[in-house]
Structures are given as C-alpha cells and as structure tokens.
Design an enzyme around this catalytic site. Structure first.
Site, PDB file in Angstrom:
ATOM      1  N   ARG A   1       0.849  -1.361   0.135  1.00 14.01           N
ATOM      2  CA  ARG A   1       0.117  -0.081   0.208  1.00 14.01           C
ATOM      3  C   ARG A   1       1.112   1.145  -0.171  1.00 14.01           C
ATOM      4  O   ARG A   1       0.297   2.404  -0.090  1.00 14.01           O
ATOM      5  CB  ARG A   1      -1.046   0.027   1.266  1.00 14.01           C
ATOM      6  CG  ARG A   1      -2.035  -1.100   1.001  1.00 14.01           C
ATOM      7  CD  ARG A   1      -2.716  -1.390   2.485  1.00 14.01           C
ATOM      8  NE  ARG A   1      -1.993  -2.262   3.212  1.00 14.01           N
ATOM      9  CZ  ARG A   1      -2.431  -2.819   4.406  1.00 14.01           C
ATOM     10  NH1 ARG A   1      -3.464  -2.264   4.890  1.00 14.01           N
ATOM     11  NH2 ARG A   1      -1.785  -3.414   5.278  1.00 14.01           N
TER      12      ARG A   1
ATOM     13  N   GLY B   1       2.219 -14.138   5.461  1.00 17.34           N
ATOM     14  CA  GLY B   1       1.460 -13.400   6.674  1.00 17.34           C
ATOM     15  C   GLY B   1       2.125 -13.537   7.986  1.00 17.34           C
ATOM     16  O   GLY B   1       3.320 -13.919   8.049  1.00 17.34           O
ATOM     17  N   THR B   2       1.469 -12.582   8.757  1.00 19.41           N
ATOM     18  CA  THR B   2       2.297 -12.352  10.112  1.00 19.41           C
ATOM     19  C   THR B   2       2.590 -13.376  10.940  1.00 19.41           C
ATOM     20  O   THR B   2       3.555 -13.793  11.609  1.00 19.41           O
ATOM     21  CB  THR B   2       1.554 -11.059  10.832  1.00 19.41           C
ATOM     22  OG1 THR B   2       0.112 -11.794  10.858  1.00 19.41           O
ATOM     23  CG2 THR B   2       1.620  -9.943  10.331  1.00 19.41           C
TER      24      THR B   2
ATOM     25  N   ASN C   1       0.729   1.915   6.634  1.00 15.76           N
ATOM     26  CA  ASN C   1       0.323   1.167   5.590  1.00 15.76           C
ATOM     27  C   ASN C   1       0.564   1.946   4.395  1.00 15.76           C
ATOM     28  O   ASN C   1       0.546   1.285   3.451  1.00 15.76           O
ATOM     29  CB  ASN C   1      -0.850   0.437   5.824  1.00 15.76           C
ATOM     30  CG  ASN C   1      -1.124  -0.568   7.149  1.00 15.76           C
ATOM     31  OD1 ASN C   1       0.148  -1.252   7.283  1.00 15.76           O
ATOM     32  ND2 ASN C   1      -1.929  -0.459   7.922  1.00 15.76           N
TER      33      ASN C   1
ATOM     34  N   ARG D   1      45.609  41.628 -13.371  1.00 11.36           N
ATOM     35  CA  ARG D   1      44.602  42.166 -14.205  1.00 11.36           C
ATOM     36  C   ARG D   1      45.159  43.046 -15.258  1.00 11.36           C
ATOM     37  O   ARG D   1      46.259  43.540 -15.079  1.00 11.36           O
ATOM     38  CB  ARG D   1      43.414  42.783 -13.498  1.00 11.36           C
ATOM     39  CG  ARG D   1      44.042  44.219 -12.977  1.00 11.36           C
ATOM     40  CD  ARG D   1      42.794  44.857 -12.126  1.00 11.36           C
ATOM     41  NE  ARG D   1      43.178  46.147 -11.571  1.00 11.36           N
ATOM     42  CZ  ARG D   1      43.085  46.822 -10.415  1.00 11.36           C
ATOM     43  NH1 ARG D   1      42.321  46.176  -9.626  1.00 11.36           N
ATOM     44  NH2 ARG D   1      43.442  47.885 -10.283  1.00 11.36           N
TER      45      ARG D   1
HETATM   46  C1  UD1 Z   1      -1.814  -6.136  11.092  1.00 14.64           C
HETATM   47  C2  UD1 Z   1      -2.508  -7.259  11.977  1.00 14.64           C
HETATM   48  C3  UD1 Z   1      -4.042  -6.341  12.325  1.00 14.64           C
HETATM   49  C4  UD1 Z   1      -3.353  -5.112  13.333  1.00 14.64           C
HETATM   50  C5  UD1 Z   1      -2.339  -4.385  12.583  1.00 14.64           C
HETATM   51  C6  UD1 Z   1      -1.836  -3.023  13.270  1.00 14.64           C
HETATM   52  C7  UD1 Z   1      -2.478  -9.421  11.394  1.00 14.64           C
HETATM   53  C8  UD1 Z   1      -2.821 -10.480  10.466  1.00 14.64           C
HETATM   54  N1  UD1 Z   1      -3.138  -8.279  11.343  1.00 14.64           N
HETATM   55  O1  UD1 Z   1      -2.349  -5.889  10.030  1.00 14.64           O
HETATM   56  O2  UD1 Z   1      -4.709  -7.078  13.332  1.00 14.64           O
HETATM   57  O3  UD1 Z   1      -4.687  -4.373  13.604  1.00 14.64           O
HETATM   58  O4  UD1 Z   1      -1.172  -4.990  11.983  1.00 14.64           O
HETATM   59  O5  UD1 Z   1      -1.067  -2.375  12.703  1.00 14.64           O
HETATM   60  O6  UD1 Z   1      -1.356  -9.635  11.835  1.00 14.64           O
HETATM   61  N2  UD1 Z   1       4.942  -8.898   7.822  1.00 14.64           N
HETATM   62  C9  UD1 Z   1       6.171  -9.971   7.632  1.00 14.64           C
HETATM   63  N3  UD1 Z   1       5.938 -10.963   6.938  1.00 14.64           N
HETATM   64  C10 UD1 Z   1       4.601 -10.968   6.362  1.00 14.64           C
HETATM   65  C11 UD1 Z   1       3.688 -10.048   6.610  1.00 14.64           C
HETATM   66  C12 UD1 Z   1       3.842  -9.064   7.212  1.00 14.64           C
HETATM   67  O7  UD1 Z   1       7.275  -9.697   8.564  1.00 14.64           O
HETATM   68  O8  UD1 Z   1       4.375 -12.254   5.866  1.00 14.64           O
HETATM   69  C13 UD1 Z   1       5.205  -7.705   8.938  1.00 14.64           C
HETATM   70  C14 UD1 Z   1       5.198  -6.276   7.687  1.00 14.64           C
HETATM   71  O9  UD1 Z   1       6.678  -6.031   7.282  1.00 14.64           O
HETATM   72  C15 UD1 Z   1       4.589  -5.469   8.963  1.00 14.64           C
HETATM   73  C16 UD1 Z   1       3.907  -6.258   9.913  1.00 14.64           C
HETATM   74  O10 UD1 Z   1       4.357  -7.536   9.685  1.00 14.64           O
HETATM   75  O11 UD1 Z   1       5.951  -4.643   9.503  1.00 14.64           O
HETATM   76  C17 UD1 Z   1       2.558  -5.922   9.741  1.00 14.64           C
HETATM   77  O12 UD1 Z   1       1.998  -6.331   8.403  1.00 14.64           O
HETATM   78  P1  UD1 Z   1       0.778  -5.715   7.634  1.00 14.64           P
HETATM   79  O13 UD1 Z   1       0.813  -6.199   6.324  1.00 14.64           O
HETATM   80  O14 UD1 Z   1       1.247  -4.272   7.885  1.00 14.64           O
HETATM   81  O15 UD1 Z   1      -0.283  -6.152   8.396  1.00 14.64           O
HETATM   82  P2  UD1 Z   1      -1.771  -5.175   8.770  1.00 14.64           P
HETATM   83  O16 UD1 Z   1      -2.786  -5.301   7.736  1.00 14.64           O
HETATM   84  O17 UD1 Z   1      -1.535  -3.946   9.088  1.00 14.64           O
HETATM   85 MG    MG Z   2       0.406  -2.819   9.162  1.00 20.01          MG
END
Ligand code: UD1
Ligand code: MG
Length: 455
Positions: free
Chosen positions: A14, A78-79, A224, A436
């Site tokens: 984003r 994912g996280t 984001n 000069r």
């Molecule tokens: C996440 C939370 C959400 C929370 C929000 C707060 C989850 C599923 N959701 O959403 O509940 O309200 O943060 O800001 O956790 N990252 C990785 N590897 C990945 C994906 C992400 O390291 O595979 C890292 C990103 O670099 C970032 C962080 O995790 O620093 C959060 O990822 P992001 O995609 O921003 O999650 P949100 O959609 O904001």
């Molecule tokens: Mg985030």
C-alpha cells in the site's frame, strides 16, 4: 528472560514503493529503527528481526546494531507465517517473546513496560495491546469479555458489517509466552480473505489471552500508506517540539518548524518560523536559527545566528553570523566570530576566527586563516574539469572584489589582492597582488556619429 521479534519482512504494497515499508523514513530514522529503539528499552536478551522483501537492504540498514539476529522469511505468507520462522531460532528458549510489527513506530517504552507487567502479573499466555479508535478502519478488531479476555480477533477485511462496528483494534504488539506460542504456531491456517497465516489466529488458540488498552491511541498508529506516514510524522513532530519547548527552547510558530528527534538543542535557543533542523545536529545556547533555514548534521556554537540559509554537514563556532542566503555544505568549519553573508556558498572549507565572506562568493576546498576578508564576488576556481584542488589563504589577507583564485594555490598572510585579479601563482606573505589587464584611457576618443539608415 525476554526476547523481542520485529516483523519486517513485508513489502508494504500500500506504500506503492520500491523501498521496503519498514525502511521508510520518519523524522530521521526508519520505521524499523524506531520499533527497535522502543523494544531495546526493555533490555531483551535476544533481538530478532524477521526479514524477507529486500531482506539484504533491511539488514544493511541495521549494520550498526551487531546484536540483531536476522531471521529470513523467504516468502511473505502473513504475520503468523513470519513468526513461525522463529521456531528453529528460539529452540529451547524459555521466557516471553515480545512481538512488534515493524510498521508501528510511535510506541513508547513505558507502554511496552506496562504490557509486560500485565502479562507477567496475570500469567497470561499472550497479552496484546489494543486501542479504542473512532476510525478503526484497516485494523484487526479485538473482541473481549468484560475482564478483557480476548475471545476473537477478526481482520478488517474478514469482518462482517456488524463486527466492523467494534472499534477496539489490535495494535500489532504482543507479549507471548514463547513455549505456548511455539506449540500453536504450526496449527495456523490460511482460510481467510488474504489467504495468509495470521498471527492474530495464534492469539485465539492461547488461553488466557488478555487485551490491554493503550492510554494514548496515537502510539499504535500502523503505517500502511503514505497518508498514515504523514499522520505519524505530525504526531512525532508535536511530541518533539513539546519536549524542546519544555526544555527551554523558543519555537516561533511551531507549526512551521520541523525538528528530527536526532537533534540536540540547548535552552535559550530561538528557532524562527519555516526552519527545519535535521539529522545529527547540535545547537548551543543563545543561537537564533531562521527564519527560513535548513540545518542538517551540523554543530552550531553559542550565540550564532543563521538566517535564511542552508547548513549541511558543517561546524560553526560561537558568535558567528550566517546568511541571509548562505549555503554551507560538505564539511565546512567556520571559526568564532565569522560572518558569512549574502549569496555565499562554502564547500569543504575551513575558516579561522573572525574571518568574513560577506557577499557573493564561492569557496571550495579552501583553508583560510584568522581575520581574513574575502571581498565581494571572490571565488576559488577549485575544479579544472577533472579534479578538485585546494586553496590556502593566510591570516589577515584581503581579496579584492571579483578576485578569482585559481587552485591549487597558496596565498600567504597579510596579502592584499587587487579587485578583479585572476590569481594563478602562489603569493608570499606581505604582498600586494595585482593580476589584471591595465586600464587604458584614450583622451579625446569618441564614437563616430553613425550614418542615418533609410527607413
Ligand atoms: C496487522 C494485524 C492487525 C493489526 C495491524 C496493526 C495481522 C494478521 N493483522 O495488520 O490485526 O490491527 O497489524 O498495525 O497480523 N509482515 C511480515 N511478513 C509477512 C507479512 C507481514 O514480516 O508475511 C510484517 C510487515 O512487514 C509489517 C507487519 O508484519 O511490519 C504487519 O504487516 P501488515 O501487512 O502491515 O499487517 P496489517 O494489515 O497492518
Ligand atoms: Mg500494518
């Protein structure tokens, strides 16, 4: 025992950027550095950063912090998947694991302390930071019972319209009992809108899981997109400026001033409107900076004024006057009581005490002694098209207006250079230099009247 893990592997789609999201700058430090600095306040025994998208770039950005352990998440699924990557690294680790999203940069250390305290006092398996937001859009919604025991976390994207009404949001800051987390991590599934493994689902598998509301909800702003980056910058600026004003610094029209939090300012400094102070800058007491100035990575001595000027990577001693419209760059050192005036550019030059360069000059790669006077329009011709060359000017020397000093050249002390001279040879001490063309006056000479042209 406490370990800290920062999630920093995501691209940050984003942001619409080539730069990994966590490396975007916020007031002089990256988002990731800010998250790390906050975590470091907890004095953890291990600090892990999960990297993936442009991982080498992210690692390089933290090369000055040798204690960091990098964990690779090759594919960003994912996280929850990110935290799964910690399993082999934290084998046998006993204690709590603090997990911070790398895109939450405004968190305060005392908030983390409070989170950890609640976690330990209640012997929770997980404690997470939440906030009640009037605009919760984009955040995961946290559902709790009346004792703040978490029953469910649902991502914004996965919410039903009714669930979306809940304004208690997940900050992305968690304290886990590591052994308990490690047991449930392999059970995560990706049957959600994003087809990702959510860390928030691990919370649902742990009990007791408790939510703690943050006092100041600005702290949990997740970055984001560029809009949120700008909002965070505004919050950070308000904090920094309030701190400096409390410490005795006058900010005239604070809204028009920006100050990085890597800057140090003594009391009784006045910062005038439209002034920006960045990087590793130190400003000593009694200085007046601005209006309309940019100071970056520079040291300004006591009682110096800088008006409508740009000063980068330079040092200015006490009681000097800079500007209006001066540009100091590339490691300039200005002595005490100097005056650098209108439309003067100094680059990689050293000036002794009480030396003046008052009007329309360029000095590059020059070393000037004390009490030198550089006449209006004097320039160093320091570049021959291939290399840069030095100019040395001794104490008390005066250059006439519009002199050109062709480098490499050494001009002694107590030299006077006549106006309009192009000086190409070294000059010994105590000389008058005239270089000069002689002026020729022809008495009685006059333009012939021109023959009238036909219309
Ligand atoms: C996440 C939370 C959400 C929370 C929000 C707060 C989850 C599923 N959701 O959403 O509940 O309200 O943060 O800001 O956790 N990252 C990785 N590897 C990945 C994906 C992400 O390291 O595979 C890292 C990103 O670099 C970032 C962080 O995790 O620093 C959060 O990822 P992001 O995609 O921003 O999650 P949100 O959609 O904001
Ligand atoms: Mg985030």
């Amino acid at each position: 025992m406490l370990a800290v893990a920062i999630l920093a592997a995501g691209r940050g789609t984003r942001m619409k950027s080539r730069i990994p999201k966590v490396l975007h700058d916020l007031g002089g430090r990256s988002l990731l550095e800010r998250a790390l600095a906050c975590a470091a306040g907890m004095q953890p025994s291990r600090e892990l950063v999960i990297v993936g998208y442009e991982g080498e770039w992210v690692q390089r950005s933290l090369a000055h912090l040798p204690q960091i352990e990098f964990v690779e998440q090759a594919q960003q699924l994912g996280t929850g998947h990110a935290v799964q990557q910690l399993i082999p690294h934290l084998q046998g680790f006993e204690g709590d694991l603090l997990v911070l999203n790398g895109d939450v940069p405004l968190l305060r250390a005392q908030t983390l302390e409070g989170l950890l305290k609640t976690h330990q006092e209640n012997q929770n398996k997980v404690t997470l930071l939440t906030a009640q937001l009037t605009e919760p859009k984009g955040y995961g919604r946290v559902f709790c019972d009346e004792r703040s025991i978490v029953t469910q976390i649902v991502e914004d994207r996965d919410c039903t319209p009714t669930q979306r009404q809940n304004n208690r949001v997940n900050a992305g800051i968690y304290c886990f009992n590591w052994a308990a987390l490690a047991e449930v991590l392999p059970k995560l599934q990706s049957n959600n809108n994003q087809q990702e493994f959510y860390l928030t689902d691990a919370v649902g598998l742990l009990s007791p899981a408790m939510a703690v509301d943050v006092e100041d909800h600005q702290e949990i702003l997740g970055i984001n997109d560029r809009q949120q980056l700008a909002t965070a910058y505004g919050i950070l600026q308000t904090r920094i400026k309030a701190d400096w004003m409390a410490a005795g610094v006058t900010l005239v029209d604070p809204n028009s001033i920006t100050i990085d939090d890597t800057v140090t300012i003594a009391s009784d400094v006045v910062i005038e409107p439209q002034t920006h102070v960045r990087g590793k800058t130190t400003i000593a007491t009694g200085c007046r900076i601005g209006p309309g100035s940019l100071i970056e990575n520079s040291e300004i001595g006591e009682n110096t004024t800088v008006v409508m000027s740009v000063v980068s990577d330079s040092t200015i001693q006490a009681n000097s006057r800079i500007g209006p419209y001066s540009h100091l760059r590339g490691h300039v050192q200005v002595g005490e009581g100097c005056r650098i005036g209108n439309f003067v550019e100094l680059k990689n030059s050293t000036l002794g005490d009480r030396t003046n360069v008052a009007h329309l000059s360029y000095l590059g790669d020059a070393t000037l002694g004390d009490r030198v006077n550089i006449g209006a329009g004097t320039i160093t011709a320091n570049y021959d098209g291939v290399s840069k060359h030095p100019t040395v000017i001794g104490d008390r020397t005066k250059t006439g207006a519009n002199s050109v000093l062709v480098a490499p050249i050494t001009i002694g002390a107590d030299v006077t250079i006549a106006a309009g001279s192009t000086v190409t040879k070294d000059v010994a001490d105590d000389c008058l230099v005239i270089a000069r063309a002689r002026q020729a006056n022809r008495p009685g000479w006059r333009l012939k009247p021109s023959v009238p042209q036909p219309d």
